[in-house]
Design an enzyme around this catalytic site. Structure first.
Site, PDB file in Angstrom:
ATOM      1  CG  ASP A  56      -0.342  -0.029   2.522  1.00 57.73           C
ATOM      2  OD1 ASP A  56       0.893  -0.161   2.587  1.00 57.73           O
ATOM      3  OD2 ASP A  56      -1.078   0.094   3.531  1.00 57.73           O
ATOM      4  CB  SER A  57       4.582   1.706  -0.043  1.00 61.31           C
ATOM      5  OG  SER A  57       4.780   0.555  -0.839  1.00 61.31           O
ATOM      6  CG  ASP A  95       0.325  -3.997   2.094  1.00 60.30           C
ATOM      7  OD1 ASP A  95       0.213  -4.769   3.060  1.00 60.30           O
ATOM      8  OD2 ASP A  95       1.192  -3.099   2.014  1.00 60.30           O
ATOM      9  CE  LYS A 125       3.001  -5.710   3.909  1.00 59.46           C
ATOM     10  NZ  LYS A 125       2.475  -4.604   4.735  1.00 59.46           N
ATOM     11  CD  GLU A 127       0.450  -1.515   8.031  1.00 61.46           C
ATOM     12  OE1 GLU A 127       0.128  -0.725   8.940  1.00 61.46           O
ATOM     13  OE2 GLU A 127       0.952  -1.139   6.957  1.00 61.46           O
ATOM     14  CD  GLU A 194       7.786  -0.315   7.559  1.00 61.68           C
ATOM     15  OE1 GLU A 194       6.850  -1.035   7.167  1.00 61.68           O
ATOM     16  OE2 GLU A 194       8.007   0.827   7.108  1.00 61.68           O
TER      17      GLU A 194
HETATM   18  O1  KIV Z   1       3.525  -1.135   1.634  1.00 60.13           O
HETATM   19  C1  KIV Z   1       4.691  -1.537   1.641  1.00 60.13           C
HETATM   20  O2  KIV Z   1       5.480  -1.275   0.729  1.00 60.13           O
HETATM   21  C2  KIV Z   1       5.129  -2.337   2.769  1.00 60.13           C
HETATM   22  C3  KIV Z   1       6.585  -2.680   2.848  1.00 60.13           C
HETATM   23  C4  KIV Z   1       7.304  -1.505   3.351  1.00 60.13           C
HETATM   24  C5  KIV Z   1       6.846  -3.863   3.670  1.00 60.13           C
HETATM   25  O3  KIV Z   1       4.356  -2.687   3.606  1.00 60.13           O
END
Ligand code: KIV
Length: 294
Positions: A56-57, A95, A125, A127, A194
């Site tokens: 989600d970055s 994500d 993924k 969090e 992280e």
């Molecule tokens: O969203 C992302 O890119 C991440 C990585 C930093 C692990 O969660």
């Protein structure tokens, strides 16, 4: 024109979570990277990266938001599909964006199913720590492998009061260890760690059975992940301490774009050789040409 299909015989052996587990056991580091589109995902996969995360970055590095919070499920699905079409060998993990698993287990499972069914993700993924255990169990029961994410969790930016290194007090370390064990017991297949001290990441890595993938968590994790745009200097922000620029794509692209603009303005692009031409008879029929040969 580009080639976007692959011959079946070229297909390399796909990476599995079992293979990553074996890498942990044999002490072979796992290389992971984010990607958000077809072209970069294809390069990442062809370079032999084990796991591609559609992070989600992308809200920040692709869409220009100031945090990861605004990106939606539909936007994440759109990018996951593009990555899926490119990747043949690596595991593709999507994500779950902020809000997609925070309003109840049923909604979270339904959203996760979309990533697998509509976008071809092999895992999702999420969090958070022990509070996500029930969700991890439910997703696992729904045949969706789950990657956990502990430490500096960007979706908690407001609760953390900014992007700060986590796990620096005895209580915080104990909580991280508890979270890691709880997620593993709930069925998580991997843990992203992280923004935590190296020593804490090393301790978690040695205590749990599933692989840890670090970002800003030191070299003792079972693998490493970086944001693609940080790796190639395309993020337009000062690099975090843990990121290493392996290339300067910003300079490369800027030079190419400036050279192109200059050539267009100087009428140096395109040349006659870069132009299509009429066959001789049609050219004669067209009459005297105003073509200026470069
Ligand atoms: O969203 C992302 O890119 C991440 C990585 C930093 C692990 O969660």
């Amino acid at each position: 024109m580009s080639i976007t299909s692959f011959r079946e015989s070229d297909r390399p052996l796909p990476v599995t979570f079992q293979a990553l587990q074996e890498k942990k056991q044999s002490g072979q580091p796992i290389a992971a990277l984010t990607a958000y589109d077809y072209a970069t995902a294809r390069l990442v996969d062809e370079a032999g990266i084990d796991l591609v995360l559609v992070g989600d970055s992308l809200a920040m590095v692709v869409m220009g938001y100031e945090s990861t919070l605004p990106v939606t499920v539909d936007e994440m699905l759109h990018h996951t599909r593009a990555v899926r079409r490119a990747v043949r060998r690596a595991l593709v993990v999507a994500d779950m964006p902020y809000g997609s698993y925070h309003s109840g287990i049923e909604q979270a499972v339904a959203n996760a199913v979309r990533f697998v069914k509509e976008a071809g993700a092999q895992a999702v993924k999420i969090e958070g720590g022990a509070a996500r255990a029930e969700l991890v169990e439910r997703l696992t029961a729904a045949e969706i492998p789950v990657v956990g994410h502990l430490g500096l969790t960007p979706q908690s930016v407001h609760r953390m009061g900014g992007y700060k290194v986590q796990g620096k007090t005895t209580a915080a370390i104990a909580e991280l260890l508890h979270d890691a064990h709880t997620l593993e017991a709930a069925g998580a297949v991997l843990l992203v760690l992280e923004g935590i001290p190296r020593e804490v990441a090393a301790r978690i890595t040695s205590e749990i059975g599933i692989p840890t993938i670090g970002i800003g968590a030191g070299p003792d994790c079972d693998g490493q992940i970086l944001v693609f745009h940080d790796l190639v200097n395309l993020s337009f922000t000062p690099a975090p301490k843990f990121a290493r620029h392996y290339a300067d794509a910003a300079s490369l692209f800027r030079d190419a774009i400036e050279n192109y603009r200059r050539d267009v303005e100087d009428r140096a692009f395109p040349s006659d050789r870069e132009s299509y031409h009429l066959p001789r008879e049609a050219s004669v029929a067209l009459g005297p040409s105003a073509v200026r040969r470069a």
